[in-house]
Design an enzyme around this catalytic site. Structure first.
Site, mmCIF file in Angstrom:
data_model
loop_
_atom_site.group_PDB
_atom_site.id
_atom_site.type_symbol
_atom_site.label_atom_id
_atom_site.label_comp_id
_atom_site.label_asym_id
_atom_site.label_seq_id
_atom_site.Cartn_x
_atom_site.Cartn_y
_atom_site.Cartn_z
ATOM 1 N N SER A 122 3.023 -1.696 10.622
ATOM 2 C CA SER A 122 4.465 -1.766 10.902
ATOM 3 C C SER A 122 5.081 -3.136 10.581
ATOM 4 C CB SER A 122 4.759 -1.347 12.343
ATOM 5 O OG SER A 122 4.353 0.005 12.550
ATOM 6 N N GLU A 126 -7.001 5.058 7.601
ATOM 7 C CA GLU A 126 -6.735 6.477 7.296
ATOM 8 C C GLU A 126 -7.955 7.107 6.635
ATOM 9 O OE1 GLU A 126 -3.030 5.783 5.266
ATOM 10 O OE2 GLU A 126 -2.119 5.265 7.184
ATOM 11 N N GLY A 186 2.685 -0.861 4.363
ATOM 12 C CA GLY A 186 2.850 0.515 3.912
ATOM 13 C C GLY A 186 4.323 0.850 3.750
ATOM 14 N N GLY A 187 4.907 1.428 4.792
ATOM 15 C CA GLY A 187 6.283 1.938 4.746
ATOM 16 C C GLY A 187 7.309 0.995 4.126
ATOM 17 N N HIS A 241 -9.715 1.549 4.617
ATOM 18 C CA HIS A 241 -8.452 1.706 5.351
ATOM 19 C C HIS A 241 -8.678 2.686 6.506
ATOM 20 C CE1 HIS A 241 -4.349 2.852 6.313
ATOM 21 N NE2 HIS A 241 -3.977 1.726 5.728
ATOM 22 N N GLY A 293 2.089 2.613 10.679
ATOM 23 C CA GLY A 293 3.067 3.676 10.493
ATOM 24 C C GLY A 293 3.756 4.107 11.777
ATOM 25 N N ASN A 348 0.870 -1.180 0.000
ATOM 26 C CA ASN A 348 0.000 0.000 0.000
ATOM 27 C C ASN A 348 0.902 1.223 0.000
ATOM 28 O OD1 ASN A 348 -1.826 2.018 0.477
ATOM 29 N ND2 ASN A 348 -2.312 1.410 2.582
ATOM 30 N N TRP A 349 1.043 1.818 -1.181
ATOM 31 C CA TRP A 349 1.966 2.961 -1.288
ATOM 32 C C TRP A 349 1.382 4.247 -0.718
ATOM 33 C CZ3 TRP A 349 4.223 2.319 -6.969
ATOM 34 C CH2 TRP A 349 5.145 1.273 -6.954
ATOM 35 N N LYS A 350 0.098 4.221 -0.382
ATOM 36 C CA LYS A 350 -0.568 5.434 0.124
ATOM 37 C C LYS A 350 -0.317 6.601 -0.837
ATOM 38 C CE LYS A 350 -0.220 3.467 4.678
ATOM 39 N NZ LYS A 350 -0.196 3.646 6.116
ATOM 40 N N GLU A 377 -5.844 -4.430 10.712
ATOM 41 C CA GLU A 377 -4.836 -3.388 10.911
ATOM 42 C C GLU A 377 -5.180 -2.578 12.160
ATOM 43 O OE1 GLU A 377 -2.583 -2.427 7.027
ATOM 44 O OE2 GLU A 377 -4.275 -1.072 7.213
HETATM 45 P P1 PGA Z 1 2.598 0.541 7.667
HETATM 46 O O1 PGA Z 1 1.152 0.764 6.971
HETATM 47 O O2 PGA Z 1 3.129 -0.762 7.133
HETATM 48 O O3 PGA Z 1 3.426 1.716 7.200
HETATM 49 O O4 PGA Z 1 2.372 0.511 9.114
HETATM 50 C C1 PGA Z 1 0.256 -0.301 6.807
HETATM 51 C C2 PGA Z 1 -1.021 0.192 6.194
HETATM 52 O O5 PGA Z 1 -1.459 1.293 6.528
HETATM 53 O O6 PGA Z 1 -1.638 -0.488 5.356
#
Ligand code: PGA
Length: 260
Positions: free
Chosen positions: A220, A107, A241-242, A105, A180, A19-21, A174
């Protein structure tokens, strides 16, 4: 008979989703693919998907055309077309080459105020369009600390799956506080919640759908903890994500997934 569902007891394939956001220009997305794709040409033991921002879907569709890596989007609007300025429909995502779409998600729930009701609408339309939704659920820190994590996740599942027919789904657990933050959930806590999610899918959609659904952990995930998560019975993959933003780091996660 349930559509596309292997028999109960069938081993579920591991699914790793990047997930590159809101990261990467088209040039950066292309550079990532040029580095990453040649190294995973033969990988078919696990499923891999990349969800770039909308603006990079077209370039990734081209780059992934002779690859087993699948394309996904990070969101969609719950209508086929119409006067919804700024939104993108499931049919447009299909047309853009997407197999998957991330729905609900945290966010989007927290920053953009998405409700369970909207998420349910998106689930129904994504499935109708032939996309595979990756439904995200998870509790906040406050909800976990007040022992309401299971109640929250059960409510999110029930509300988001209203009217969904029994079929194999992809659900990402999640915990909001782990996203994050560099503070991943323990494998025990994540495993317990993923089992709880499977039990709830069974209640809502039946045993076959529950047994075949892929349940991912997200929050994470990195090269030091992925293997431990993937060894847990009810965890079938990860939403990352990251650690998916750099090709070398994402490649390390793919190699871990292949070797579990
Ligand atoms: P993260 O993000 O791996 O940076 O914690 C995961 C996500 O939001 O899907």
């Amino acid at each position: 008979m349930v559509k596309d569902i292997p028999e109960v007891g069938t081993i579920r394939k591991i699914l790793l989703v990047a997930n590159w956001k809101m990261n990467k220009t088209q040039g950066e997305a292309q550079a990532f693919c040029e580095e990453f794709l040649p190294l995973v040409k033969e990988v078919d033991k696990i499923d891999i998907a990349i969800c770039p921002p909308f603006t990079s879907l077209y370039i990734l569709k081209q780059m992934l055309s002779d690859s087993l890596v699948k394309l996904g989007a990070q969101n969609m609007y719950a209508a086929e077309k119409g006067a919804y300025t700024g939104e993108i429909s499931p049919l447009m995502l299909k047309d853009a080459g997407c197999t998957y779409v991330i729905i609900g998600h945290s966010e989007r729930r927290q920053v953009l105020g998405e409700s369970d009701e909207e998420i349910n609408g998106k689930m129904l339309l994504a499935l109708e369009a032939g996309l595979i939704p990756i439904l995200c659920v998870g509790e906040t820190l406050d909800e976990r600390e007040s022992n309401r994590a299971e109640e929250v996740v059960a409510r999110q599942l029930e509300a988001s799956l209203q009217g969904v027919k029994p079929e194999a789904l992809v659900i990402a657990y999640e915990p909001v506080w782990a996203i994050g933050s560099g503070k991943n959930a323990s494998t025990d806590d994540a495993g317990m919640m993923c089992s709880f999610i499977r039990t709830n899918i069974e209640k809502l959609l039946g045993a076959e759908a529950a047994a075949a659904s892929q349940i991912l952990y997200g929050g994470s995930v990195n090269e030091s903890n992925l293997k431990d998560f993937l060894q847990v019975t009810d965890i079938d993959g990860a939403l990352v994500g990251g650690a998916s933003l750099a090709a070398d780091s994402w490649l390390k996660l793919v190699r871990i997934g292949e070797n579990v």
